[in-house]
Enzyme design. Structure first.
Site, PDB file in Angstrom:
ATOM      1  N   HIS A 179      16.844  30.361  -3.630  1.00 24.34           N
ATOM      2  CA  HIS A 179      15.601  29.596  -3.613  1.00 24.34           C
ATOM      3  C   HIS A 179      14.569  29.840  -2.662  1.00 24.34           C
ATOM      4  CE1 HIS A 179      13.326  25.577  -1.392  1.00 24.34           C
ATOM      5  NE2 HIS A 179      13.382  26.452  -2.298  1.00 24.34           N
TER       6      HIS A 179
HETATM    7 CA    CA Z   1      15.324  31.047  -7.266  1.00 21.14          CA
END
Ligand code: CA
Ligand code: TV1
Ligand code: ZN
Length: 388
Positions: A179
């Site tokens: 992320h």
């Molecule tokens: Ca990513």
């Protein structure tokens, strides 16, 4: 004739500095700046540098880095001493642990990869490049005053801040398997940057533990950043077909609603099959299809690197994506040239290794078609709140 010609009608700038590649995080550490040497060797053995403007990047100044990072953090980064082997005293700013060790030349490393991304962004702003490339950047976890996940300075945030001086809206897209939390956090309250990260998500079982579908921006509707963070949480083993469809569908909708004036694509290569830390089944073709799609939008495009922990596959992906930027991908010989430096790294399992065939065990695909369509439906609804 090797099939490489300078593209007509547009410019690609490539920002490199061999000094960056010489830094070491430590022997067992998965982040190996040397993968950049391997990538550059492959790019040059194909002759792709002939078709780009190649720039030796410079160190970002401390003043430039203060656009995002705090003065005290930068001061600590600049003066931190490499610890003695038995020194376990806790260090501030999340430095000195196993993920973010203090190694020799740390500040030079950070200021050089940051300088390359800032230079690349400025080439786009000045219309001197249509696509600008810094494979040494893409270090998306770094915070204003904290190192995180192998990242110390956030070159992406610094580059986006440069782009925002000229362009009203910037779309940030992150295909690293992790992320892109640092970039998301930096522009959390802004409606001038739409952040989109595609990643493996499994709560706290996979770093950094954030990036679920409902993380869309500040809850306060009055905050301009509301709805401007987009997260695509995936499970192990996603394949090219699903990944490319998801990417084109979601990015297409983002461009339609947000009408970005520039795009930054973080091309973390740990989303490839066979990565030492990643869990996906994306091939070089699928990864490259994301770059090709962004290029087809004809919006100023900054390409940065990111993760990638199986060096020969990192080099394959970033060389292939360089060829897509130039537009020579269909013309080059897929067999890696004999004279490629360190060619032995590509021949672990075959005598004639190719640019696109990566060697990694297939992982079972845990992403059901329903999961994929539910994600697209949720993001489509979110994008109704996003306007240009
Ligand atoms: Ca990513
Ligand atoms: C030293 C030696 C460090 C061996 C780190 C894998 C190592 C990892 C190592 C490792 C490793 C992580 C965590 C746990 C947080 C920690 C560049 C509570 C075999 C952009 C960063 C991943 C990804 C950090 C960076 C993660 C990027 N995974 N061996 N460390 N603690 N850290 O889980 O997004 O690719 O693994
Ligand atoms: Zn990663």
């Amino acid at each position: 004739d090797n099939g490489i010609v300078r593209p007509k009608g547009y410019n690609v700038s490539w920002h490199v500095n061999p000094e960056i590649e010489k830094h070491h995080f430590g022997n067992s550490h998965p982040m190996k700046p040397w993968r950049l040497t391997l990538s550059k060797g492959l790019i040059m053995s194909y002759g792709m540098h002939i078709a780009m403007d190649t720039y030796l990047s410079r160190q970002a100044t401390e003043e430039e880095m203060r656009d995002f990072h705090s003065e005290d953090y930068l001061e600590y980064l600049r003066t931190a001493k490499v610890a003695m082997p038995d020194d376990e005293t806790p260090k501030p700013y999340n430095l000195g642990g196993s993920d973010c060790p203090i190694f020799e030349g740390l500040f030079n490393y950070c200021s050089m990869y940051s300088g390359a991304s800032i230079d690349a962004a400025r080439k786009l702003c000045n219309n001197e490049a249509d696509i600008a490339i810094n494979w040494s950047g893409g270090l998306h976890h770094a915070k204003k005053a904290e190192a995180s996940g192998f990242c110390y300075a956030n070159d992406i945030v610094l580059a986006i801040l440069q782009l925002l001086r000229k362009y009203p809206r910037v779309l940030y897209i992150d295909i690293d398997v992790h992320h892109g939390d640092g970039v998301e956090e930096a522009f959390w309250s802004s409606d001038r940057v739409l952040t989109l990260s595609i990643h493996k998500y499994d709560g706290m079982n996979f770093f950094p533990g954030t990036g679920d579908l409902d993380r869309t921006g500040p809850d306060d509707e009055a905050n301009p950043g509301a709805h401007h963070s987009i997260n695509v949480p995936l499970s192990d083993g996603i394949d090219d077909e699903q990944y490319i469809w998801l990417f084109k569908t979601i990015v297409g909708k983002c461009v339609e609603r947000f009408r970005p004036s520039a795009i930054v694509l973080q091309c973390g290569a740990d989303s490839l099959a066979g990565d030492r830390l990643g869990r996906f089944n994306v091939q070089v073709q699928g990864h490259g299809a994301c770059v090709a799609y962004c290029k087809s939008l004809k919006i100023p495009l900054l390409l940065v690197g990111g993760g990638g922990y199986t060096p020969r596959n990192v080099a394959r992906a970033w060389a292939h994506e360089t060829s897509i930027a130039i537009g020579c991908d269909a013309n080059i010989d897929p067999i890696i040239p004999q004279h490629t430096p360190y060619r032995s790294h590509f021949r672990h399992e075959t005598l004639f290794p190719t640019l696109e065939q990566i060697l990694g065990d297939p992982r079972p695909n845990k992403n059901s078609p329903k999961k994929i369509s539910d994600i697209v439906q949720s993001i489509t609804e979110q994008l109704r709140f996003v306007n240009a």
